[in-house]
Design an enzyme around this catalytic site. Structure first.
Site, PDB file in Angstrom:
ATOM      1  N   HIS A  68      31.588  34.620  34.167  1.00 20.32           N
ATOM      2  CA  HIS A  68      32.370  34.121  35.310  1.00 20.32           C
ATOM      3  C   HIS A  68      31.673  34.466  36.624  1.00 20.32           C
ATOM      4  CE1 HIS A  68      36.616  33.446  37.131  1.00 20.32           C
ATOM      5  NE2 HIS A  68      35.711  33.346  38.081  1.00 20.32           N
ATOM      6  N   ASP A 159      38.950  27.191  37.979  1.00 20.73           N
ATOM      7  CA  ASP A 159      38.971  28.504  38.630  1.00 20.73           C
ATOM      8  C   ASP A 159      39.027  28.355  40.148  1.00 20.73           C
ATOM      9  OD1 ASP A 159      38.843  31.381  38.644  1.00 20.73           O
ATOM     10  OD2 ASP A 159      36.852  31.141  39.506  1.00 20.73           O
ATOM     11  N   HIS A 186      42.421  30.484  35.358  1.00 25.18           N
ATOM     12  CA  HIS A 186      42.737  31.267  36.560  1.00 25.18           C
ATOM     13  C   HIS A 186      44.251  31.146  36.719  1.00 25.18           C
ATOM     14  CE1 HIS A 186      42.201  32.072  41.091  1.00 25.18           C
ATOM     15  NE2 HIS A 186      43.409  31.572  41.028  1.00 25.18           N
ATOM     16  N   ASP A 312      33.025  37.921  38.372  1.00 22.18           N
ATOM     17  CA  ASP A 312      33.662  37.001  39.324  1.00 22.18           C
ATOM     18  C   ASP A 312      32.920  37.067  40.667  1.00 22.18           C
ATOM     19  OD1 ASP A 312      35.258  35.061  40.389  1.00 22.18           O
ATOM     20  OD2 ASP A 312      37.112  36.233  40.414  1.00 22.18           O
ATOM     21  N   PHE A 330      38.714  35.379  50.425  1.00 20.60           N
ATOM     22  CA  PHE A 330      38.918  36.192  49.217  1.00 20.60           C
ATOM     23  C   PHE A 330      37.606  36.270  48.433  1.00 20.60           C
ATOM     24  CE2 PHE A 330      43.279  34.727  49.991  1.00 20.60           C
ATOM     25  CZ  PHE A 330      44.031  35.856  49.695  1.00 20.60           C
TER      26      PHE A 330
HETATM   27 ZN   LIG Z   1      39.728  32.828  39.758  1.00 19.03          ZN
HETATM   28 ZN   LIG Z   2      36.236  33.070  40.079  1.00 17.90          ZN
END
Ligand SMILES: [Zn+2]
Ligand SMILES: [Zn+2]
Length: 432
Positions: A68, A159, A186, A312, A330
């Protein structure tokens, strides 16, 4: 002759980790023209055309698999590119990356899958595209999953957004059963999380910041378990962050559902008390949760409910982070600290065995994606990471080679340093 031009590599006297069988043993590894040609003790090699790596006291692992990652390419190349993301990955010991489709344009067509695969031919590590589940990530029209999987997608995900419409999600699940690839979910009810900046709880009230309730994640996990039970889809819950989520997934698995999940190092490492610093690099989605949630995630990993650890990796420009907490984007970068951050917690503090830990970043994510990776095998292309597990390092902004520097771990002392990475059969990273 330059080190990188030499064709053969000898990794001497390392503790080799076999995460598939939970074993470790001391041995040399000989790599001839990119292929693993010998795994045994005392391999002799005196020739000039060889790079020697002294791995004594280090562990030698299969190259890591990070399922990811946001490479921001195409569309946001000032934040990261396939090339720079791959260099950051190998610095973190990662030799296989699955990249998420929320680029511009979105990876929702055969031509975009081909773009990623072609552009990554010369990248430092292997890059595999995850395709969108819905066109342009709009949550409405399902992508042509058959064509996308033929073209080389390793999974499907919306996602960054998630799919709000339950009917669409159910259709996606039913359709996906024909292709055997995982749906990487997600889980966020955006009606519930809208306007939220951090985990909703004691600290959000104290700081006066709008909260994101753990329920916004839990309701979607509950929904998707229900839909997966009915449709038989293979679902993978990504960046799990709540105690409720761990409990639901545990139950669903006991029931026999085909469901897997992963967690990030930042959710294992921090709790929401760290947000009192107003460090915008800790503003992530899902948010850094309470200590109770964090402990449940650690327990979930130890119990085997959580299958993989992912970065991530979410690069952002300084202008998007050097602003007020409210306005900041974010996300945190994570490729270069994936190992050390998770290792510090799980093996350092929690005393998890190293082969079990390595499993979470090698064979287990490879199995979820259905790809051949995460092993050191004779006759196969070498993807190997050498790690000094005793080395401790304070993470500094200057040390990142990713184009973006927004790491939640800056200033933290982490255990475990990548000594070198062999990717696609070549020595692509060596620490100085
Ligand atoms: Zn996500
Ligand atoms: Zn992500």
């Amino acid at each position: 002759m330059n080190e990188n031009e030499k064709k053969n590599i000898l990794v001497k006297s390392g503790r080799i980790i076999d995460p598939e069988n939970g074993k470790e043993f001391v041995s040399d590894i000989y790599i001839k023209e990119g292929i693993v040609a010998g795994i045994k003790e005392n391999i002799k090699a005196g020739k000039d055309d060889i790079v020697k790596i002294d791995a004594k006291g280090c562990i030698v692992s299969p190259g890591f698999v990070d399922m990811h990652v946001h490479l921001r390419d195409p569309g946001f190349e000032d934040e990261e590119t396939i090339e720079t993301g791959a260099l950051a990955a190998v610095k973190g010991g990662i030799t296989t990356v699955a990249c998420m489709p929320n680029t511009k344009p979105v990876i929702d067509s055969e031509s975009l899958i081909k773009y990623i695969l072609e552009k990554s031919q010369n990248a430092a590590c292997r890059i595999l595209p995850v395709a969108a589940m819905t066109r342009d990530l709009k949550g409405r029209d399902i992508t042509e999953m058959g064509i996308l999987s033929e073209a080389g997608a390793v999974g499907f995900s919306d996602d960054g957004k998630g799919v709000a419409d339950s009917r669409v999600m159910y259709e996606i699940m039913r359709y996906s059963t024909q292709f055997g690839l995982p749906l990487i979910l997600h889980e966020e009810d955006r009606f519930m999380s809208e306007g939220g900046l951090m985990h909703e709880g004691h600290y959000s009230s104290m700081l006066g910041l709008e909260g994101i309730s753990g329920l916004s994640e839990d309701v979607m996990i509950a929904r998707d378990i229900i839909l997966a039970r009915k449709s038989g889809a293979r679902i993978h819950i990504t960046h799990l962050s709540t105690r409720g989520g761990v409990e639901m997934i545990k139950k669903a698995r006991e029931e026999g559902l085909n469901i897997t999940c992963d967690v990030t190092p930042h959710h294992l490492f921090f709790n929401d008390s760290y947000l009192t610093s107003f460090n915008t690099n800790l503003k992530v989605k899902p948010p850094i949760r309470s200590e109770e949630d964090r402990l449940a995630l650690i327990e979930g990993v130890k119990e085997g409910v959580i299958d993989a650890i992912i970065s991530d990796h979410a690069p952002h420009l300084d202008t998007e982070k050097n602003t007020t907490f409210k306005l900041a984007s974010f996300g945190t970068i994570g490729l270069e600290t994936l190992f050390a951050a998770a290792f510090s917690k799980l093996c350092g503090e929690e005393k998890m065995s190293i082969p079990r830990f390595i499993n979470l970043i090698t064979v287990s994510p490879a199995r979820i994606l259905g790809i051949d990776a995460g092993k050191i095998e004779m006759g196969k292309t070498a993807n190997i990471t050498v790690i000094d597990t005793e080395a401790e390092e304070e993470i500094k902004r200057e040390s990142f080679i990713s184009k973006s520097k927004n790491s939640a771990f800056i200033g933290q002392k982490l255990k475990g340093k990548i000594v070198c990475t062999i990717s696609k059969g070549k020595l692509v990273y060596r620490s100085v």
